[in-house]
Design an enzyme around this catalytic site. Structure first.
Site, PDB file in Angstrom:
ATOM      1  N   GLN A 108     -88.841  60.304   7.107  1.00  0.00           N
ATOM      2  CA  GLN A 108     -89.697  61.088   7.136  1.00  0.00           C
ATOM      3  C   GLN A 108     -91.020  60.475   6.202  1.00  0.00           C
ATOM      4  OE1 GLN A 108     -90.445  65.091   5.529  1.00  0.00           O
ATOM      5  NE2 GLN A 108     -90.677  65.614   7.549  1.00  0.00           N
ATOM      6  N   TYR A 187     -98.339  69.804   2.974  1.00  0.00           N
ATOM      7  CA  TYR A 187     -98.841  68.587   2.283  1.00  0.00           C
ATOM      8  C   TYR A 187    -100.205  67.833   2.955  1.00  0.00           C
ATOM      9  CZ  TYR A 187     -94.284  69.314   0.497  1.00  0.00           C
ATOM     10  OH  TYR A 187     -93.305  70.072   0.041  1.00  0.00           O
ATOM     11  N   ARG A 234     -94.509  65.548  12.760  1.00  0.00           N
ATOM     12  CA  ARG A 234     -94.015  66.933  12.226  1.00  0.00           C
ATOM     13  C   ARG A 234     -94.983  67.981  12.249  1.00  0.00           C
ATOM     14  NH1 ARG A 234     -90.110  69.639   7.545  1.00  0.00           N
ATOM     15  NH2 ARG A 234     -88.554  70.366   9.012  1.00  0.00           N
ATOM     16  N   GLY A 326     -81.660  72.545   9.100  1.00  0.00           N
ATOM     17  CA  GLY A 326     -81.737  71.974   7.633  1.00  0.00           C
ATOM     18  C   GLY A 326     -80.646  72.604   6.894  1.00  0.00           C
TER      19      GLY A 326
END
Length: 387
Positions: A108, A187, A234, A326
């Protein structure tokens, strides 16, 4: 504590093979990227990370933790990076170990934007607009108030796009099968999408067509650099983490998905996907290639007893092709086998293990006893199910 007797194998499409671009995946379970802060201060993966990821190589696909494409994109202490040759060499040890264990990895790519601090990177964070994170940020010296980020110039935007493309090439050099562009979780790319963090009046701000432009340019540059079949994206429609306020979620994502579809990345990864939400259903209908869905398992609460299997099944029934998990993978290196057989799930240990470093809460989660003997690492072989 010792596990209860293992149940019969569970019939489920989760354990069917699947195609992802040129890759043949042995099952439909994806280990989601999770920041674990086990790199050096300058972003080089440590050997312990090779153990951690190779322990989880039975996942159909591993998407390795967020790695920054440049120095100013660093978020927290001891996160990984992929913009120097030392980063490539460190990651190569990880991908070699995972491949030797039979696994496949994407990396990622994440730029923190305003989610950063000079104490971590040595630089003032940058963002679409000079709007600070509304909460403190973790640094090596503890939690510190966020700083006001610098508004990116158009030239800085262009150079950041180039940095993502260069990072993607380095990821392939490091042995990854491809990369996931992180446009979620508050982000930098998500900051451009959201009204609350993007107050620009130029071609990168204002209407939806402008606010999606940076994300589209990044994905296009990455796809041009390494090929679209090595690229995923994503997204997190409606997610408010890290102070994000999208404002017009229902307009952003149909436009973004349509633009990405024209580029042709191998997959779209939807975070906290709700199979009953009409936006998720609309994204599924609009996206012609692989859709990875990440279920809501109740963040901050214990893992469900089934390790998320029921939530995963619901998303498969709603049209998802692959399911990312996760915390279940964090606590269960042999998660695929536990879900396949109905064996009990290890709980996630106490909060705070993200920043502690070392083996504790990282590589010392127990395997099912019958699997521990097959693990080649002497350390891993001792970690059987007795916690």
């Amino acid at each position: 504590m010792t596990n209860a007797p293992v149940e019969s194998p569970v019939e489920s499409r989760l354990f069917d093979s699947a195609r992802l671009g040129p890759l043949e995946l042995p099952n439909r379970l994806v280990m989601a990227p999770m920041t674990r802060n086990r790199a050096t201060a300058d972003g080089v993966p440590l050997p312990l990370m090779a153990t951690y990821y190779s322990q989880r190589a039975s996942a159909g696909l591993i998407i390795a933790e967020a790695s920054t494409p440049n120095a100013v994109g660093q978020t927290y202490p001891n996160i990984t990076a992929i913009h120097e040759d030392t980063h490539v060499a460190g990651w190569r040890q990880v991908t070699d170990a995972v491949r030797a264990a039979g696994g496949r990895m994407f990396l990622q790519l994440q730029h923190g934007g305003r989610v950063g601090h000079p104490d971590n990177s040595g630089l003032t964070p940058v963002a679409p607009s000079p709007i600070p994170l509304p909460e403190p940020i973790h640094t090596a010296g503890g939690r510190r108030p966020a700083v006001v980020p610098r508004e990116m110039t158009v030239e800085e935007i262009r150079s950041t796009v180039a940095d993502f493309a260069a990072a993607a090439r380095k990821a392939v050099d490091a042995g990854f099968e491809g990369v996931e562009v992180h446009a979620a979780n508050g982000y930098l790319l998500h900051q451009f999408l959201a009204k609350g963090t993007n107050h620009r009046t130029d071609a990168y701000g204002g209407p939806v067509a402008h606010r999606i432009r940076f994300v589209v340019e990044v994905v296009e540059a990455v796809a041009d650099a390494i090929g679209p079949d090595r690229v995923g994206v994503r997204i997190a429609p409606g997610l408010t983490v890290n102070g994000i306020d999208e404002g017009d979620t229902e307009d952003i994502y149909p436009a973004l998905v349509a633009a990405l579809n024209g580029i042709g990345p191998a997959f779209l990864h939807v975070v906290f996907a709700d199979p009953d939400q009409h936006l998720f259903q609309d994204i599924r209908k609009a996206w012609p290639r692989t859709l990875i869905a990440n279920p809501v398992l109740g963040w901050g609460r214990p893992l469900p007893a089934d390790g998320g299997r029921d939530a995963a099944e619901r998303l498969l029934a709603a049209g998802a092709d692959l399911i990312s998990l996760g915390r279940p993978f964090l606590a269960n290196p042999d998660l695929v086998e536990r879900l396949r057989t109905g064996a009990p799930i290890n709980p996630v240990r106490e909060e705070g293990l993200m920043y502690t470093g070392g083996e504790r809460g990282y590589t010392d989660y127990p395997y099912l006893p019958r699997l521990a003997a097959t693990i080649t690492s002497p350390r891993a072989a001792r970690v059987t199910d007795h916690l």
